[in-house]
Design a protein around this motif. Structure first.
Motif, PDB file in Angstrom:
ATOM      1  N   TYR A   1       0.820  -1.210   0.000  1.00 24.22           N
ATOM      2  CA  TYR A   1       0.000   0.000   0.000  1.00 24.22           C
ATOM      3  C   TYR A   1       0.853   1.259   0.000  1.00 24.22           C
ATOM      4  N   VAL A   2       0.435   2.220  -0.835  1.00 21.23           N
ATOM      5  CA  VAL A   2       1.058   3.539  -0.877  1.00 21.23           C
ATOM      6  C   VAL A   2      -0.054   4.575  -0.818  1.00 21.23           C
ATOM      7  N   HIS A   3       0.304   5.766  -0.405  1.00 28.31           N
ATOM      8  CA  HIS A   3      -0.658   6.858  -0.267  1.00 28.31           C
ATOM      9  C   HIS A   3      -0.188   8.042  -1.094  1.00 28.31           C
ATOM     10  N   ILE A   4      -1.116   8.880  -1.500  1.00 24.35           N
ATOM     11  CA  ILE A   4      -0.755  10.092  -2.224  1.00 24.35           C
ATOM     12  C   ILE A   4      -0.221  11.110  -1.215  1.00 24.35           C
ATOM     13  N   HIS A   5       0.918  11.670  -1.520  1.00 27.45           N
ATOM     14  CA  HIS A   5       1.576  12.618  -0.611  1.00 27.45           C
ATOM     15  C   HIS A   5       0.718  13.876  -0.442  1.00 27.45           C
ATOM     16  N   PRO A   6       0.659  14.415   0.779  1.00 28.42           N
ATOM     17  CA  PRO A   6      -0.147  15.625   1.023  1.00 28.42           C
ATOM     18  C   PRO A   6       0.243  16.830   0.172  1.00 28.42           C
ATOM     19  N   SER A   7       1.476  16.887  -0.324  1.00 19.98           N
ATOM     20  CA  SER A   7       1.879  18.011  -1.170  1.00 19.98           C
ATOM     21  C   SER A   7       1.473  17.814  -2.627  1.00 19.98           C
ATOM     22  N   SER A   8       0.963  16.655  -2.952  1.00 25.11           N
ATOM     23  CA  SER A   8       0.561  16.365  -4.332  1.00 25.11           C
ATOM     24  C   SER A   8      -0.738  17.081  -4.680  1.00 25.11           C
ATOM     25  N   VAL A   9      -0.847  17.511  -5.927  1.00 24.42           N
ATOM     26  CA  VAL A   9      -2.058  18.183  -6.386  1.00 24.42           C
ATOM     27  C   VAL A   9      -3.262  17.220  -6.331  1.00 24.42           C
ATOM     28  N   ASN A  10      -3.035  15.935  -6.405  1.00 25.58           N
ATOM     29  CA  ASN A  10      -4.121  14.950  -6.356  1.00 25.58           C
ATOM     30  C   ASN A  10      -4.480  14.498  -4.946  1.00 25.58           C
ATOM     31  N   TYR A  11      -3.853  15.083  -3.949  1.00 24.51           N
ATOM     32  CA  TYR A  11      -4.112  14.644  -2.576  1.00 24.51           C
ATOM     33  C   TYR A  11      -5.579  14.791  -2.190  1.00 24.51           C
ATOM     34  N   GLN A  12      -6.200  15.875  -2.595  1.00 21.18           N
ATOM     35  CA  GLN A  12      -7.599  16.101  -2.229  1.00 21.18           C
ATOM     36  C   GLN A  12      -8.592  15.364  -3.138  1.00 21.18           C
ATOM     37  N   SER A  13      -8.092  14.746  -4.206  1.00 19.69           N
ATOM     38  CA  SER A  13      -8.979  13.954  -5.076  1.00 19.69           C
ATOM     39  C   SER A  13      -9.408  12.716  -4.317  1.00 19.69           C
ATOM     40  N   ARG A  14     -10.693  12.551  -4.188  1.00 17.60           N
ATOM     41  CA  ARG A  14     -11.195  11.426  -3.402  1.00 17.60           C
ATOM     42  C   ARG A  14     -11.772  10.331  -4.283  1.00 17.60           C
ATOM     43  N   HIS A  15     -11.780  10.577  -5.606  1.00 17.27           N
ATOM     44  CA  HIS A  15     -12.306   9.583  -6.525  1.00 17.27           C
ATOM     45  C   HIS A  15     -11.556   9.677  -7.850  1.00 17.27           C
TER      46      HIS A  15
END
Length: 148
Positions: A23-37
């Motif tokens: 498992y990996v997560h999108i980094h909080p500094s990434s522009v896609n971090y707030q994308s939930r879908h």
């Protein structure tokens, strides 16, 4: 009025799976971090880092056909439990095709694209859009990707 409503996961709860890291997560500094879908369950990324957990940055969603046509490794087609399956990366990534014919056509298109790119590497001045073979292959890929 009654029953549960499915909620989108919070940004920090969204996770993806990689072959080597789990498992990996999108980094909080990434522009896609707030994308939930994401329309597709597949992402490509440029950078992977490990701090409190493994994060990916510079990621973009990718749909099935671009992944099959431009992803690394060989494309294989096999019959599994009555479905024709297109697999990449030694079977780690798999897609069910609509029919055997579709699976074989996608595999053949990938082979043609690989050969066309090899020809371009050997002859950098070759104009892929002007040569008949190149323009047919590129036209088919554009049609496939834009109409999927």
């Amino acid at each position: 009025s009654t029953g549960a409503v499915k909620m989108q996961p919070k940004a920090e709860e969204l996770k993806f799976v990689t072959k080597n890291d789990g498992y990996v997560h999108i980094h909080p500094s990434s522009v896609n971090y707030q994308s939930r879908h994401f329309e597709s369950p597949y992402l490509v990324y440029h950078e992977k880092i490990k701090t409190s957990r493994v994060f990916i940055r510079d990621c973009s969603m990718v749909s099935v056909y671009p992944l099959v046509l431009l992803g690394g490794g060989q494309v294989h087609v096999q019959l599994l439990k009555g479905d024709f399956v297109i697999s990449l990366d030694d079977g780690w990534i798999r897609f069910v095709a609509a029919s055997h014919q579709v699976a074989e056509l996608v595999k053949e298109l990938r082979c043609e694209l690989d050969q066309l790119l090899q020809d371009k590497i050997k002859n950098p001045s070759m104009d892929l859009c002007m040569c008949p073979r190149g323009s047919r292959i590129i036209g088919m890929i554009v049609k496939l990707v834009t109409t999927q």
